[in-house]
Design an enzyme around this catalytic site. Structure first.
Site, PDB file in Angstrom:
ATOM      1  N   LYS A  13       0.834  -1.212   0.000  1.00  0.00           N
ATOM      2  CA  LYS A  13       0.000   0.000   0.000  1.00  0.00           C
ATOM      3  C   LYS A  13       0.870   1.264   0.000  1.00  0.00           C
ATOM      4  O   LYS A  13       0.609   2.198  -0.748  1.00  0.00           O
ATOM      5  CB  LYS A  13      -0.912   0.047   1.245  1.00  0.00           C
ATOM      6  CG  LYS A  13      -1.850  -1.137   1.388  1.00  0.00           C
ATOM      7  CD  LYS A  13      -2.800  -0.968   2.569  1.00  0.00           C
ATOM      8  CE  LYS A  13      -2.087  -0.908   3.920  1.00  0.00           C
ATOM      9  NZ  LYS A  13      -1.486  -2.196   4.343  1.00  0.00           N
ATOM     10  N   ARG A  88      -9.160   1.105   9.445  1.00  0.00           N
ATOM     11  CA  ARG A  88      -8.744  -0.265   9.766  1.00  0.00           C
ATOM     12  C   ARG A  88      -9.817  -1.000  10.545  1.00  0.00           C
ATOM     13  O   ARG A  88      -9.656  -2.169  10.860  1.00  0.00           O
ATOM     14  CB  ARG A  88      -7.501  -0.208  10.644  1.00  0.00           C
ATOM     15  CG  ARG A  88      -6.208  -0.561   9.937  1.00  0.00           C
ATOM     16  CD  ARG A  88      -5.113  -0.424  10.980  1.00  0.00           C
ATOM     17  NE  ARG A  88      -3.904  -1.110  10.643  1.00  0.00           N
ATOM     18  CZ  ARG A  88      -2.903  -0.594   9.943  1.00  0.00           C
ATOM     19  NH1 ARG A  88      -3.010   0.609   9.442  1.00  0.00           N
ATOM     20  NH2 ARG A  88      -1.814  -1.290   9.737  1.00  0.00           N
ATOM     21  N   ARG A 127      11.969  -6.579   4.042  1.00  0.00           N
ATOM     22  CA  ARG A 127      12.011  -5.119   4.163  1.00  0.00           C
ATOM     23  C   ARG A 127      12.746  -4.717   5.454  1.00  0.00           C
ATOM     24  O   ARG A 127      13.568  -3.813   5.460  1.00  0.00           O
ATOM     25  CB  ARG A 127      10.579  -4.585   4.175  1.00  0.00           C
ATOM     26  CG  ARG A 127      10.455  -3.089   4.416  1.00  0.00           C
ATOM     27  CD  ARG A 127       9.014  -2.610   4.345  1.00  0.00           C
ATOM     28  NE  ARG A 127       8.228  -3.025   5.488  1.00  0.00           N
ATOM     29  CZ  ARG A 127       6.914  -2.818   5.614  1.00  0.00           C
ATOM     30  NH1 ARG A 127       6.242  -2.232   4.654  1.00  0.00           N
ATOM     31  NH2 ARG A 127       6.277  -3.209   6.688  1.00  0.00           N
ATOM     32  N   ARG A 135      11.730  -0.343  12.730  1.00  0.00           N
ATOM     33  CA  ARG A 135      10.367  -0.581  13.185  1.00  0.00           C
ATOM     34  C   ARG A 135      10.332  -1.672  14.237  1.00  0.00           C
ATOM     35  O   ARG A 135      10.699  -2.815  13.978  1.00  0.00           O
ATOM     36  CB  ARG A 135       9.471  -0.969  11.997  1.00  0.00           C
ATOM     37  CG  ARG A 135       8.981   0.227  11.226  1.00  0.00           C
ATOM     38  CD  ARG A 135       8.000  -0.156  10.157  1.00  0.00           C
ATOM     39  NE  ARG A 135       6.764  -0.753  10.665  1.00  0.00           N
ATOM     40  CZ  ARG A 135       5.641  -0.827   9.963  1.00  0.00           C
ATOM     41  NH1 ARG A 135       5.601  -0.321   8.746  1.00  0.00           N
ATOM     42  NH2 ARG A 135       4.573  -1.384  10.476  1.00  0.00           N
ATOM     43  N   ARG A 146      -0.049  -8.694  13.659  1.00  0.00           N
ATOM     44  CA  ARG A 146      -0.591  -7.693  12.723  1.00  0.00           C
ATOM     45  C   ARG A 146      -1.470  -8.358  11.675  1.00  0.00           C
ATOM     46  O   ARG A 146      -2.519  -7.830  11.290  1.00  0.00           O
ATOM     47  CB  ARG A 146       0.551  -6.915  12.058  1.00  0.00           C
ATOM     48  CG  ARG A 146       1.080  -5.776  12.944  1.00  0.00           C
ATOM     49  CD  ARG A 146       2.531  -5.452  12.670  1.00  0.00           C
ATOM     50  NE  ARG A 146       2.796  -4.959  11.336  1.00  0.00           N
ATOM     51  CZ  ARG A 146       4.013  -4.897  10.788  1.00  0.00           C
ATOM     52  NH1 ARG A 146       5.067  -5.289  11.479  1.00  0.00           N
ATOM     53  NH2 ARG A 146       4.171  -4.437   9.570  1.00  0.00           N
TER      54      ARG A 146
HETATM   55  P1  ADP Z   1       1.473  -2.152   8.412  1.00  0.00           P
HETATM   56  O1  ADP Z   1       0.140  -2.058   7.780  1.00  0.00           O
HETATM   57  O2  ADP Z   1       2.570  -2.397   7.423  1.00  0.00           O
HETATM   58  O3  ADP Z   1       1.512  -3.116   9.560  1.00  0.00           O
HETATM   59  P2  ADP Z   1       1.245   0.673   9.268  1.00  0.00           P
HETATM   60  O4  ADP Z   1       2.385   1.600   9.170  1.00  0.00           O
HETATM   61  O5  ADP Z   1       0.049   0.954   8.411  1.00  0.00           O
HETATM   62  O6  ADP Z   1       1.857  -0.758   9.044  1.00  0.00           O
HETATM   63  O7  ADP Z   1       0.724   0.625  10.789  1.00  0.00           O
HETATM   64  C1  ADP Z   1       1.591   0.263  11.841  1.00  0.00           C
HETATM   65  C2  ADP Z   1       0.846   0.253  13.178  1.00  0.00           C
HETATM   66  O8  ADP Z   1       0.298   1.572  13.443  1.00  0.00           O
HETATM   67  C3  ADP Z   1      -0.360  -0.676  13.273  1.00  0.00           C
HETATM   68  O9  ADP Z   1      -0.003  -2.005  13.598  1.00  0.00           O
HETATM   69  C4  ADP Z   1      -1.173   0.016  14.394  1.00  0.00           C
HETATM   70  O10 ADP Z   1      -0.655  -0.261  15.666  1.00  0.00           O
HETATM   71  C5  ADP Z   1      -0.953   1.499  14.120  1.00  0.00           C
HETATM   72  N1  ADP Z   1      -2.010   2.045  13.224  1.00  0.00           N
HETATM   73  C6  ADP Z   1      -1.813   2.571  11.987  1.00  0.00           C
HETATM   74  N2  ADP Z   1      -2.992   2.951  11.436  1.00  0.00           N
HETATM   75  C7  ADP Z   1      -3.952   2.643  12.351  1.00  0.00           C
HETATM   76  C8  ADP Z   1      -5.369   2.754  12.381  1.00  0.00           C
HETATM   77  N3  ADP Z   1      -6.051   3.250  11.344  1.00  0.00           N
HETATM   78  N4  ADP Z   1      -6.036   2.323  13.486  1.00  0.00           N
HETATM   79  C9  ADP Z   1      -5.381   1.823  14.538  1.00  0.00           C
HETATM   80  N5  ADP Z   1      -4.047   1.679  14.579  1.00  0.00           N
HETATM   81  C10 ADP Z   1      -3.324   2.066  13.498  1.00  0.00           C
END
Ligand code: ADP
Length: 195
Positions: A13, A88, A127, A135, A146
């Site tokens: 994404k 999400r 990655r 991270r 996740r």
């Molecule tokens: P990825 O989808 O690759 O795991 P992201 O960078 O999108 O990584 O998100 C990393 C973390 O940030 C998530 O596991 C969550 O803890 C938090 N997070 C990001 N966006 C949201 C959201 N919309 N709602 C709740 N938590 C979020």
């Protein structure tokens, strides 16, 4: 153009959002990036989110809804945006729908990118290795969590947006340029071909 990129961690994404940003001059709204920068800057938001994020759990709807609402109000979002990592959960999607309805700027499409679980785990680990990961959630345990959180809390949004007639589906397992072309096709974007 107002788009959501929906899909599991590691599906690409962020990569596709950046390509769309470069091609169309609209901003990428990544809640993950915003939260990580809050953590790096040790803001109250970052301090509140860190532990939950490191485990791979979701930050509360209230917090992320607040982040997005503020971001959507900024002038650079006038021509549109690509949301990546939000919504999400169903409550987040409901809130987003209300925010956009209030502004009179509904979504154009939701692109669901899918990939096999094995491909996702492999990509996230690769990655992490290549970037010398900063991270804290890129360890096997958090990655597993996740993916599980995605399956339980986020994947129902596929049906949610399908019911609204907004869903477009693209495989995230093809090469990057091919995925870009498929996205352009399903959202009927004009593609600028390089000669
Ligand atoms: P990825 O989808 O690759 O795991 P992201 O960078 O999108 O990584 O998100 C990393 C973390 O940030 C998530 O596991 C969550 O803890 C938090 N997070 C990001 N966006 C949201 C959201 N919309 N709602 C709740 N938590 C979020």
């Amino acid at each position: 153009m107002r788009l959501i990129l929906l899909g599991p961690p590691g599906v690409g994404k962020g990569t596709q959002a950046k390509i769309l940003v470069d091609a169309h001059g609209i901003p990428q709204l990544s809640t993950g990036d915003i939260l990580r920068s809050a953590i790096a800057n040790k803001t109250p938001l970052g301090l509140a989110a860190k532990e939950v994020m490191d485990r791979g759990d979701l930050v509360s709807d209230q917090i992320v809804n607040g982040i997005v609402s503020e971001r959507l109000d900024s002038p650079d979002c006038k021509p549109g945006f690509v949301l990546d990592g939000f919504p999400r959960t169903i409550p987040q999607a409901d809130t987003l729908g209300k925010m956009l309805a209030d502004k009179g700027t509904p979504l154009d499409a939701v692109v669901w990118m899918y990939a096999d679980r094995d491909v996702l785990v492999e990509r996230i680990l690769k990655r992490a290795q290549e970037s010398g990961s900063v991270r804290a959630d890129d360890n096997v345990e958090s990655i597993r969590n996740r993916l599980e959180v995605y399956r339980k809390q986020t994947e129902p949004l596929v049906f949610y947006y399908q019911d609204l007639g907004l869903l477009r589906v693209v495989s995230g397992m093809d090469p990057i340029e091919q995925v870009t072309a498929r996205i352009a096709h399903v959202v009927k974007l004009r593609v600028h071909l390089h000669s």
